[in-house]
Write an enzyme that holds these catalytic residues in place. Structure first.
Site, PDB file in Angstrom:
ATOM      1  N   ASP A  16       0.828  -1.196   0.000  1.00 15.85           N
ATOM      2  CA  ASP A  16       0.000   0.000   0.000  1.00 15.85           C
ATOM      3  C   ASP A  16       0.876   1.264   0.000  1.00 15.85           C
ATOM      4  OD1 ASP A  16      -2.770   0.997   0.204  1.00 15.85           O
ATOM      5  OD2 ASP A  16      -2.030   1.891   2.065  1.00 15.85           O
TER       6      ASP A  16
ATOM      7  N   LYS B 272       1.303   4.363  -2.919  1.00 16.73           N
ATOM      8  CA  LYS B 272       1.291   5.803  -2.648  1.00 16.73           C
ATOM      9  C   LYS B 272       2.602   6.438  -3.135  1.00 16.73           C
ATOM     10  CE  LYS B 272      -1.718   5.315   1.336  1.00 16.73           C
ATOM     11  NZ  LYS B 272      -1.797   5.127   2.776  1.00 16.73           N
TER      12      LYS B 272
END
Ligand SMILES: NC(=O)c1ccc[n+]([C@@H]2O[C@H](COP(=O)([O-])OP(=O)(O)OC[C@H]3O[C@@H](n4cnc5c(N)ncnc54)[C@H](OP(=O)(O)O)[C@@H]3O)[C@@H](O)[C@H]2O)c1
Length: 323
Positions: A186, A190
């Site tokens: 994750d 980003k």
């Protein structure tokens, strides 16, 4: 005018009243499908989109708050003349042959995605404003995961790894299988989104990601993984203790430049702003030509429905107001 879930949709070309939206939101919170709500119709998300696009909608915007691989659907929306607002990182970070941003630019459509990084914090906005004003971003570094931020803050306080992870799970900070968070995937998504904005041209596969899940525990069942977590406590205690002896703390960070993207554990000095990060707060440090000696720092809650929704709403308003 409409809301879509995995199996159906509710649509009214004249608009959905606030009262109706609240009722639909409540129904979803109770686990109901849209198809079973008043006015609900069955259909795939693609069918729902086609149905909505068949109406002469004025200035349509598609908002993607799923966690899925929605690139094809987003391309459809762009082809129908819709602008996009995303909280979903995947279509931007895992680009296939038809990158969403390039497709949108080619069609003269706009994409805003503030909530993909730092939820409601003005991260994407800051990058855009720095660039628009002629500044050059040399580096963005920080802690963009509330879950991992919480975990490392608790480890610094001397808590056992298994205990801190268990508490993060109880508080709802992790995905149902916490390896999703611990793998760093994750954070890597980003980092890719930020990196592309500062001129990096790589893909997710080029990112160096340090996973916190030991190799032998990556493919076992969730239960087997959770049962094995306490066996990691001693190694984590030793690692945190060694850092502390050097006057440092461990943090899980992303470091992004136009040339390199790295995601993993960093040892930061106790006086560094990252060392005093609390709870699930995110932090982003922008080093630019203008903010070189004293970088620009953004800190605050980087997850949660209310702040994420605010980021999404700001994007919708910016698109609606700008035309
Ligand atoms: N929560 C946060 O704090 C936060 C912060 C920043 C960004 N985000 C991002 O926001 C997104 C949503 O997060 P969440 O926690 O709300 O996820 P979630 O609880 O999994 O909800 C996702 C929703 O999307 C629907 N959905 C999935 N695939 C779809 C598709 N192809 N078409 C239409 N609807 C679809 C699901 O429908 P069903 O109900 O039918 O399954 C579900 O209602 C994620 O990308 C997440 O990374 C979340």
């Amino acid at each position: 005018v409409g809301v879509i879930d995995s199996h159906g949709y509710v649509f009214d070309a004249r608009g959905l009243t606030p009262r109706r939206l609240v009722a639909l939101s409540r129904a979803k919170q109770e686990g109901k499908a849209l198809v079973d709500c008043t006015g609900g119709r069955a259909g795939t998300p693609g069918e729902a989109l086609a149905q909505m696009a068949a109406h002469a909608l004025e200035r349509p915007i598609l908002v993607d708050v799923t966690a899925g691989e929605t690139t094809a659907l987003l391309s459809e929306a762009l082809a129908h003349g819709m602008d996009l607002v995303l909280a979903n990182k995947r279509p931007l970070a895992e680009e296939g042959p038809e990158p969403v941003l390039a497709t949108a630019a080619g069609r003269g459509r706009r994409v805003r995605h503030e909530a993909t990084v730092g939820a409601g914090l003005p991260v994407i906005d800051t990058v855009a404003k720095l660039r628009e004003s002629g500044d050059t971003i040399l580096k963005i570094s920080g802690s963009p995961s509330g879950t991992l931020g919480y975990l490392f803050a608790e480890l610094s306080r001397g808590r056992a790894f298994s205990d801190a992870l268990g508490e993060a799970m109880r508080l709802g900070y992790t995905e149902p299988d916490p390896r999703e968070d611990l793998s760093g995937a994750d954070v890597a998504r980003k980092a890719v989104i930020l990196a592309r904005m500062v001129g990096w041209t790589g893909t997710l596969a080029d990112v160096q990601v340090e996973s916190l899940v030991p190799e032998p525990l990556r493919d076992v069942s969730r239960d087997a993984f959770l049962a094995a977590v306490p066996t990691m406590d001693a190694a984590w205690a030793a690692r945190v203790g060694a850092a502390r002896a050097r006057g440092a703390a461990l943090r899980y960070t992303a470091d992004v430049t136009a040339k390199r993207v790295r995601v993993g554990i960093t040892e930061v000095d106790m006086t560094h702003p990252l060392a005093s990060l609390n709870g699930t707060d995110n932090q982003f440090v922008f080093t630019t030509r203008r903010y070189r000696d004293r970088p620009l720092v953004i800190t605050g809650p980087g997850a949660g429905p209310a702040v994420t929704a605010a980021g999404v709403l700001n994007d919708v308003l910016a698109l609606a107001g700008a035309r």
